[in-house]
Design a protein around this motif. Sequence first.
Motif, PDB file in Angstrom:
ATOM      1  N   UNK A  41      26.982  33.358   8.227  1.00 34.74           N
ATOM      2  CA  UNK A  41      27.842  32.626   9.464  1.00 34.74           C
ATOM      3  C   UNK A  41      28.906  33.872  10.046  1.00 34.74           C
ATOM      4  N   UNK A  42      29.261  34.567   8.909  1.00 37.34           N
ATOM      5  CA  UNK A  42      30.369  35.670   9.368  1.00 37.34           C
ATOM      6  C   UNK A  42      29.697  36.817  10.223  1.00 37.34           C
ATOM      7  N   UNK A  43      28.549  37.116   9.776  1.00 33.49           N
ATOM      8  CA  UNK A  43      27.430  38.160  10.494  1.00 33.49           C
ATOM      9  C   UNK A  43      27.178  37.533  11.808  1.00 33.49           C
ATOM     10  N   UNK A  44      26.738  36.319  12.021  1.00 34.65           N
ATOM     11  CA  UNK A  44      26.361  35.963  13.382  1.00 34.65           C
ATOM     12  C   UNK A  44      27.559  35.720  14.084  1.00 34.65           C
ATOM     13  N   UNK A  45      28.688  35.412  13.748  1.00 29.37           N
ATOM     14  CA  UNK A  45      29.740  35.762  14.590  1.00 29.37           C
ATOM     15  C   UNK A  45      30.186  36.872  15.329  1.00 29.37           C
ATOM     16  N   UNK A  46      29.737  37.760  14.510  1.00 25.04           N
ATOM     17  CA  UNK A  46      30.045  39.253  14.920  1.00 25.04           C
ATOM     18  C   UNK A  46      28.774  39.627  15.920  1.00 25.04           C
ATOM     19  N   UNK A  47      27.680  39.067  15.657  1.00 29.29           N
ATOM     20  CA  UNK A  47      26.373  39.504  16.427  1.00 29.29           C
ATOM     21  C   UNK A  47      26.666  38.778  17.678  1.00 29.29           C
ATOM     22  N   UNK A  48      26.962  37.547  17.618  1.00 31.75           N
ATOM     23  CA  UNK A  48      26.966  36.709  18.883  1.00 31.75           C
ATOM     24  C   UNK A  48      28.225  36.968  19.780  1.00 31.75           C
ATOM     25  N   UNK A  49      29.351  37.717  19.120  1.00 28.62           N
ATOM     26  CA  UNK A  49      30.554  38.034  19.845  1.00 28.62           C
ATOM     27  C   UNK A  49      29.944  39.538  20.812  1.00 28.62           C
ATOM     28  N   UNK A  50      29.230  40.333  20.222  1.00 33.80           N
ATOM     29  CA  UNK A  50      28.674  41.340  20.604  1.00 33.80           C
ATOM     30  C   UNK A  50      27.872  41.226  21.845  1.00 33.80           C
ATOM     31  N   UNK A  51      27.052  39.842  21.591  1.00 34.27           N
ATOM     32  CA  UNK A  51      25.920  39.516  22.728  1.00 34.27           C
ATOM     33  C   UNK A  51      26.826  38.768  23.784  1.00 34.27           C
ATOM     34  N   UNK A  52      28.188  38.659  23.554  1.00 33.52           N
ATOM     35  CA  UNK A  52      28.943  37.874  24.794  1.00 33.52           C
ATOM     36  C   UNK A  52      28.787  36.409  24.598  1.00 33.52           C
ATOM     37  N   UNK A  53      28.340  36.081  23.447  1.00 32.88           N
ATOM     38  CA  UNK A  53      28.316  34.407  23.325  1.00 32.88           C
ATOM     39  C   UNK A  53      29.495  33.840  22.607  1.00 32.88           C
ATOM     40  N   UNK A  54      30.596  34.077  23.213  1.00 39.66           N
ATOM     41  CA  UNK A  54      31.837  33.811  22.574  1.00 39.66           C
ATOM     42  C   UNK A  54      32.028  32.222  21.963  1.00 39.66           C
ATOM     43  N   UNK A  55      31.483  31.152  22.555  1.00 40.12           N
ATOM     44  CA  UNK A  55      31.480  29.860  21.802  1.00 40.12           C
ATOM     45  C   UNK A  55      30.724  30.006  20.521  1.00 40.12           C
ATOM     46  N   UNK A  56      29.382  30.624  20.726  1.00 41.48           N
ATOM     47  CA  UNK A  56      28.754  30.626  19.548  1.00 41.48           C
ATOM     48  C   UNK A  56      29.050  31.308  18.410  1.00 41.48           C
ATOM     49  N   UNK A  57      30.009  32.479  18.604  1.00 41.76           N
ATOM     50  CA  UNK A  57      30.609  33.384  17.700  1.00 41.76           C
ATOM     51  C   UNK A  57      31.699  32.707  16.995  1.00 41.76           C
ATOM     52  N   UNK A  58      32.663  32.040  17.860  1.00 45.72           N
ATOM     53  CA  UNK A  58      33.501  30.862  17.462  1.00 45.72           C
ATOM     54  C   UNK A  58      33.238  29.793  16.420  1.00 45.72           C
ATOM     55  N   UNK A  59      31.971  29.266  16.890  1.00 44.26           N
ATOM     56  CA  UNK A  59      31.547  28.219  15.749  1.00 44.26           C
ATOM     57  C   UNK A  59      31.108  28.888  14.334  1.00 44.26           C
ATOM     58  N   UNK A  60      30.530  30.019  14.611  1.00 40.31           N
ATOM     59  CA  UNK A  60      30.189  30.602  13.295  1.00 40.31           C
ATOM     60  C   UNK A  60      31.503  31.159  12.776  1.00 40.31           C
ATOM     61  N   UNK A  61      32.510  31.564  13.078  1.00 34.86           N
ATOM     62  CA  UNK A  61      33.657  31.978  12.369  1.00 34.86           C
ATOM     63  C   UNK A  61      34.332  30.721  12.047  1.00 34.86           C
ATOM     64  N   UNK A  62      34.465  29.747  12.629  1.00 33.72           N
ATOM     65  CA  UNK A  62      35.047  28.777  12.253  1.00 33.72           C
ATOM     66  C   UNK A  62      34.320  28.025  10.867  1.00 33.72           C
ATOM     67  N   UNK A  63      33.106  27.994  11.097  1.00 31.27           N
ATOM     68  CA  UNK A  63      32.245  27.528   9.724  1.00 31.27           C
ATOM     69  C   UNK A  63      32.631  28.432   8.687  1.00 31.27           C
ATOM     70  N   UNK A  64      32.748  29.614   8.726  1.00 31.97           N
ATOM     71  CA  UNK A  64      33.063  30.430   7.653  1.00 31.97           C
ATOM     72  C   UNK A  64      34.493  29.932   6.787  1.00 31.97           C
ATOM     73  N   UNK A  65      35.351  29.600   7.743  1.00 34.60           N
ATOM     74  CA  UNK A  65      36.513  29.101   7.233  1.00 34.60           C
ATOM     75  C   UNK A  65      36.333  27.695   6.510  1.00 34.60           C
ATOM     76  N   UNK A  66      35.614  26.786   7.096  1.00 30.86           N
ATOM     77  CA  UNK A  66      35.229  25.524   6.400  1.00 30.86           C
ATOM     78  C   UNK A  66      34.535  25.818   5.094  1.00 30.86           C
ATOM     79  N   UNK A  67      33.651  26.939   4.976  1.00 31.65           N
ATOM     80  CA  UNK A  67      32.881  27.300   3.621  1.00 31.65           C
ATOM     81  C   UNK A  67      33.753  27.962   2.646  1.00 31.65           C
ATOM     82  N   UNK A  68      34.791  28.785   3.143  1.00 30.62           N
ATOM     83  CA  UNK A  68      35.907  29.526   2.220  1.00 30.62           C
ATOM     84  C   UNK A  68      37.224  29.313   2.768  1.00 30.62           C
TER      85      UNK A  68
END
Length: 112
Positions: A41-68
């Motif tokens: 999820x953390x890596x996908x947040x970075x990848x999606x951010x770099x792809x300009x997919x901000x909503x998806x990046x945020x979803x994955x970064x938020x999921x990391x916080x839920x998991x950790x």
Amino acid sequence: MPELSKLYDEADRLKSNGDLDGAAVKLEEALAIDEAYALAHAALAVVQQKRGLHDEAIQHAERVCQLEPRDAFSYTALSVTYQRAYAGTGDTKYIAMAEDAMDKSRRVEQGL
């Protein structure tokens, strides 16, 4: 877990070679095996951010916080994700969200 590590490593290699789409596919494959794989999820947040997919990046970064939830760095990374979303979109709502995430990071770090 070896399959997950292999997929993560392949995604990391693809990302390093500039193949963000390929990296995203590998990380999604890892998450299809284990949705709770925080590193993917953390890596996908970075990848999606770099792809300009901000909503998806945020979803994955938020999921990391839920998991950790006790990992201060997870909230710091979420703050950075919000900051980059602001930079990419100009939407000022992300400023307050970034500040809130940093505040949460500080509280977690202090054990509050």
